[in-house]
Design an enzyme around this catalytic site. Structure first.
Site, PDB file in Angstrom:
ATOM      1  N   CYS A  30      10.895   4.617   9.100  1.00  0.00           N
ATOM      2  CA  CYS A  30      12.288   5.067   8.954  1.00  0.00           C
ATOM      3  C   CYS A  30      12.587   5.750   7.634  1.00  0.00           C
ATOM      4  CB  CYS A  30      13.238   3.883   9.125  1.00  0.00           C
ATOM      5  SG  CYS A  30      13.298   2.807   7.681  1.00  0.00           S
ATOM      6  N   CYS A  75       9.485  -1.084   5.673  1.00  0.00           N
ATOM      7  CA  CYS A  75      10.642  -1.751   5.078  1.00  0.00           C
ATOM      8  C   CYS A  75      10.862  -3.086   5.806  1.00  0.00           C
ATOM      9  CB  CYS A  75      11.884  -0.863   5.176  1.00  0.00           C
ATOM     10  SG  CYS A  75      12.553  -0.774   6.849  1.00  0.00           S
ATOM     11  N   ASP A  92      -7.622  -2.061 -11.379  1.00  0.00           N
ATOM     12  CA  ASP A  92      -6.986  -1.658 -10.116  1.00  0.00           C
ATOM     13  C   ASP A  92      -7.462  -2.555  -8.972  1.00  0.00           C
ATOM     14  OD1 ASP A  92      -5.228  -0.216  -8.590  1.00  0.00           O
ATOM     15  OD2 ASP A  92      -6.573   1.477  -8.237  1.00  0.00           O
ATOM     16  N   GLU A  93      -6.701  -2.615  -7.886  1.00  0.00           N
ATOM     17  CA  GLU A  93      -7.043  -3.424  -6.705  1.00  0.00           C
ATOM     18  C   GLU A  93      -7.366  -4.864  -7.103  1.00  0.00           C
ATOM     19  OE1 GLU A  93      -6.489  -2.293  -3.824  1.00  0.00           O
ATOM     20  OE2 GLU A  93      -6.755  -0.107  -3.885  1.00  0.00           O
ATOM     21  N   CYS A 136      11.634  -2.667   9.577  1.00  0.00           N
ATOM     22  CA  CYS A 136      10.607  -2.112  10.468  1.00  0.00           C
ATOM     23  C   CYS A 136       9.335  -2.950  10.497  1.00  0.00           C
ATOM     24  CB  CYS A 136      10.269  -0.680  10.056  1.00  0.00           C
ATOM     25  SG  CYS A 136      11.667   0.452  10.238  1.00  0.00           S
ATOM     26  N   MET A 176       0.845  -1.194   0.000  1.00  0.00           N
ATOM     27  CA  MET A 176       0.000   0.000   0.000  1.00  0.00           C
ATOM     28  C   MET A 176       0.883   1.248   0.000  1.00  0.00           C
ATOM     29  SD  MET A 176      -3.162  -1.022   2.456  1.00  0.00           S
ATOM     30  CE  MET A 176      -3.915   0.553   2.171  1.00  0.00           C
TER      31      MET A 176
HETATM   32  P1  ADP Z   1      -1.170   2.475  -3.952  1.00  0.00           P
HETATM   33  O1  ADP Z   1      -2.193   2.342  -5.056  1.00  0.00           O
HETATM   34  O2  ADP Z   1       0.053   1.636  -4.203  1.00  0.00           O
HETATM   35  O3  ADP Z   1      -1.746   2.240  -2.576  1.00  0.00           O
HETATM   36  P2  ADP Z   1      -1.331   5.286  -4.591  1.00  0.00           P
HETATM   37  O4  ADP Z   1      -0.980   5.406  -6.040  1.00  0.00           O
HETATM   38  O5  ADP Z   1      -2.782   5.350  -4.244  1.00  0.00           O
HETATM   39  O6  ADP Z   1      -0.639   3.976  -3.968  1.00  0.00           O
HETATM   40  O7  ADP Z   1      -0.641   6.445  -3.753  1.00  0.00           O
HETATM   41  C1  ADP Z   1       0.718   6.813  -3.908  1.00  0.00           C
HETATM   42  C2  ADP Z   1       0.873   8.179  -3.251  1.00  0.00           C
HETATM   43  O8  ADP Z   1       0.626   8.074  -1.864  1.00  0.00           O
HETATM   44  C3  ADP Z   1       2.250   8.778  -3.323  1.00  0.00           C
HETATM   45  O9  ADP Z   1       2.497   9.468  -4.524  1.00  0.00           O
HETATM   46  C4  ADP Z   1       2.230   9.756  -2.152  1.00  0.00           C
HETATM   47  O10 ADP Z   1       1.625  10.970  -2.546  1.00  0.00           O
HETATM   48  C5  ADP Z   1       1.264   9.107  -1.168  1.00  0.00           C
HETATM   49  N1  ADP Z   1       1.878   8.479   0.011  1.00  0.00           N
HETATM   50  C6  ADP Z   1       1.380   8.518   1.273  1.00  0.00           C
HETATM   51  N2  ADP Z   1       2.141   7.808   2.122  1.00  0.00           N
HETATM   52  C7  ADP Z   1       3.151   7.285   1.399  1.00  0.00           C
HETATM   53  C8  ADP Z   1       4.275   6.442   1.702  1.00  0.00           C
HETATM   54  N3  ADP Z   1       4.496   5.997   2.940  1.00  0.00           N
HETATM   55  N4  ADP Z   1       5.103   6.096   0.709  1.00  0.00           N
HETATM   56  C9  ADP Z   1       4.890   6.564  -0.556  1.00  0.00           C
HETATM   57  N5  ADP Z   1       3.867   7.358  -0.890  1.00  0.00           N
HETATM   58  C10 ADP Z   1       2.992   7.714   0.054  1.00  0.00           C
HETATM   59 MG    MG Z   2      -4.153   1.665  -5.083  1.00  0.00          MG
HETATM   60 ZN    ZN Z   3      11.755   1.109   7.963  1.00  0.00          ZN
END
Ligand code: ADP
Ligand code: MG
Ligand code: ZN
Length: 192
Positions: free
Chosen positions: A148, A177, A88-89, A180, A17
């Site tokens: 981290c 990571c 997606d998902e 963690c 995620m």
């Molecule tokens: P996913 O579909 O993989 O859950 P999204 O595309 O919805 O991811 O979201 C990615 C965006 O989330 C990043 O561009 C950033 O703006 C935001 N974001 C929030 N927390 C984090 C994190 N811990 N690491 C990376 N991006 C994060």
């Molecule tokens: Mg997503």
């Molecule tokens: Zn970490």
């Protein structure tokens, strides 16, 4: 004898995620749309977190998407004229999605599948791992570890629940990571 290569294939975008899977899917389907390539995007009907007929990233990018109940309904909903199919998902679909993607790719379509490759206990989250094996292109995305700042490949559940699937990211899950991620968090021990 030389045969013209066929045009269909499968692309997988996987990772934990917050790693930008939806963002990357939206970027790819939007590029196709700008190029006037016929595109259809789908999401599982259970995922109506932010919008009914759109996929939305955590960074608030959006693309139109049709909710479908299962892989069979997805197959039926794809128009003959469609060239690019975004999903997606995809981890929330049944395992029939593998066969559906292969049939669509065999019919000349380009399938872009985004989803979690692991659940919050780091177990393979089907059908994504199987789709990785059946795909031409794989993008493994990493998030930023919430603890981290390192490269996060796992999803840590931080809210207590007995359900495998808890929708709604903020507050319930963190990207972690390998250093963690913890199997010792009390909710996780209670669930194993
Ligand atoms: P996913 O579909 O993989 O859950 P999204 O595309 O919805 O991811 O979201 C990615 C965006 O989330 C990043 O561009 C950033 O703006 C935001 N974001 C929030 N927390 C984090 C994190 N811990 N690491 C990376 N991006 C994060
Ligand atoms: Mg997503
Ligand atoms: Zn970490």
């Amino acid at each position: 004898m030389y045969r013209r290569p066929e045009s269909g294939w499968i692309e997988v975008i996987c990772g934990p995620m917050f790693s930008g899977k939806s963002e990357e899917l939206i970027r790819r389907v939007t590029r196709s749309r700008i190029a006037r390539v016929p595109v259809q995007t789908f999401k599982p009907a259970i995922d109506v977190r932010y919008a009914d007929r759109e996929v939305v990233s955590h960074s608030h990018l959006r693309a139109d998407a049709d909710p479908v109940g299962d892989s069979e309904s997805l197959l039926r909903a794809v128009d003959d004229a469609t060239v690019v199919v975004g999903i997606d998902e995809a981890q929330f679909f049944d395992d029939g999605l593998i066969e559906v993607c292969e049939r669509l790719a065999a019919a000349g379509k380009q399938i872009i599948v985004a989803g979690l490759d692991l659940d919050y206990l780091r177990r393979p989250f089907e059908p994504i791992p199987s789709l990785v094996g059946r795909s031409e292109y794989v993008s493994k995305m990493l998030a930023v570890c919430h603890r981290c700042g390192g490269p996060a490949l796992f999803t840590q559940r931080i809210a207590r629940s007995d359900e495998l699937v808890v929708l709604g990211a903020e507050g319930a899950y963190e990207a972690r990571c390998r250093f963690c991620y913890s199997t010792e968090e009390p909710e996780q021990l209670a669930l194993q």
